[in-house]
Design a protein around this motif. Structure first.
Motif, short mmCIF file in Angstrom:
data_model
loop_
_atom_site.label_atom_id
_atom_site.label_comp_id
_atom_site.label_asym_id
_atom_site.label_seq_id
_atom_site.Cartn_x
_atom_site.Cartn_y
_atom_site.Cartn_z
N LYS A 1 38.54 -5.78 105.88
CA LYS A 1 38.45 -4.80 106.95
C LYS A 1 38.80 -3.40 106.45
O LYS A 1 38.11 -2.42 106.75
N ASN A 2 39.88 -3.30 105.69
CA ASN A 2 40.32 -2.01 105.16
C ASN A 2 39.87 -1.76 103.72
O ASN A 2 40.19 -0.72 103.15
N GLN A 3 39.17 -2.74 103.15
CA GLN A 3 38.68 -2.66 101.77
C GLN A 3 39.83 -2.39 100.79
O GLN A 3 39.85 -1.43 100.04
N VAL A 4 40.81 -3.30 100.85
CA VAL A 4 42.02 -3.19 100.03
C VAL A 4 42.27 -4.52 99.33
O VAL A 4 42.12 -5.59 99.92
N ALA B 1 49.76 -6.91 109.01
CA ALA B 1 49.88 -6.05 110.20
C ALA B 1 48.80 -4.98 110.21
O ALA B 1 48.17 -4.72 111.25
N LEU B 2 48.57 -4.37 109.06
CA LEU B 2 47.56 -3.31 108.98
C LEU B 2 46.15 -3.88 109.17
O LEU B 2 45.29 -3.22 109.75
N ARG B 3 45.94 -5.07 108.69
CA ARG B 3 44.64 -5.74 108.91
C ARG B 3 44.39 -5.95 110.40
O ARG B 3 43.25 -5.85 110.88
N ASN B 4 45.45 -6.24 111.14
CA ASN B 4 45.31 -6.53 112.57
C ASN B 4 45.54 -5.31 113.46
O ASN B 4 45.68 -5.44 114.68
N GLN C 1 44.47 -15.60 109.36
CA GLN C 1 44.63 -14.26 109.90
C GLN C 1 43.61 -13.26 109.34
O GLN C 1 43.68 -12.08 109.62
N GLY C 2 42.68 -13.76 108.52
CA GLY C 2 41.64 -12.89 107.98
C GLY C 2 41.93 -12.28 106.63
O GLY C 2 41.19 -11.42 106.16
N ILE C 3 43.02 -12.71 105.98
CA ILE C 3 43.36 -12.25 104.63
C ILE C 3 43.02 -13.38 103.66
O ILE C 3 43.57 -14.48 103.78
N THR C 4 42.13 -13.13 102.71
CA THR C 4 41.68 -14.16 101.79
C THR C 4 42.15 -13.87 100.37
O THR C 4 42.64 -12.77 100.07
#
Length: 202
Positions: free
Chosen positions: A26-29, A48-51, A73-76
């Motif tokens: 989402k944040n390209q990090v 937290a920043l992803r959400n 939570q969407g972090i891979t």
């Protein structure tokens, strides 16, 4: 530049597994977490920043270290992608990692996992082997329980090449010779580096 120079002078001999590099599409990090170097804090922050949570309102979650929790939570993990997809993210995303003085990290690992002898998992996984290998005249109880490892025994165990994610090298965990990080923060300058990362990355 110092990292690049080191990598040129000491090229890695092992492939980069990238299993400690987390991906926030989402944040390209990309963030590589290093145990005993503020990894829980930064896992919490990245999540937290992803959400879309406020940067000043991070809440630590004990489930952070469960293998599937961040994925839900969407972090891979970078290692979950094909080589082509890994390289695309490495080349185009912003990337950071945190480290600390290697000796301080080693001491922290010993204190957290061995000093009090209450971590039964580490007592059985490593403690019994350390005592058996490095302690002369060890008692039967010590060999059975593995719960009173001494620091010098632990250091010998590590320097003889016995690895665990809590004390293995930064190269093995984060592959800085394969992944050119935009920022490498240090625990010793944590507040200043964290402020810069949050401003630059998010």
């Amino acid at each position: 530049m110092r990292v690049h120079k080191y990598c040129v002078e000491h090229p890695p001999t092992e492939p980069c597994l990238a299993d400690k590099v987390l991906v926030d599409d989402k944040n390209q990090v990309l963030f590589c977490y290093v145990p005993k170097a503020a990894c829980s804090t930064w896992k919490t922050a990245v999540l937290a920043l992803r959400n879309g949570q406020n940067k000043s309102d991070f809440t630590m979650n004990e489930e952070l270290h469960q293998p599937l929790f961040l994925w839900w939570q969407g972090i891979t993990r970078l290692s979950s992608f094909t080589q082509v997809e890994q390289q695309r993210r490495i080349q185009t995303y912003k990337k950071f990692m945190f480290l600390r003085d290697p000796f301080e990290r080693l001491v922290s690992a010993y204190r957290d996992k061995f000093e009090r002898g209450v971590n039964k998992v580490f007592n059985q996984r490593h403690g019994k082997h350390i005592i058996r290998q490095y302690r002369h005249n060890a008692t039967a109880r010590a060999l059975q329980e593995g719960d009173d490892v001494q620091f010098d025994e632990f250091v010998r165990y590590v320097t003889d090449g016995h690895s665990d994610r809590h004390w293995s090298t930064y190269q093995k965990q984060c592959c800085p010779c394969h992944v050119y990080y935009d920022v490498i923060g240090k625990l010793e300058t944590y507040n200043e580096d964290s402020t810069g990362i949050l401003r630059y990355f998010y």
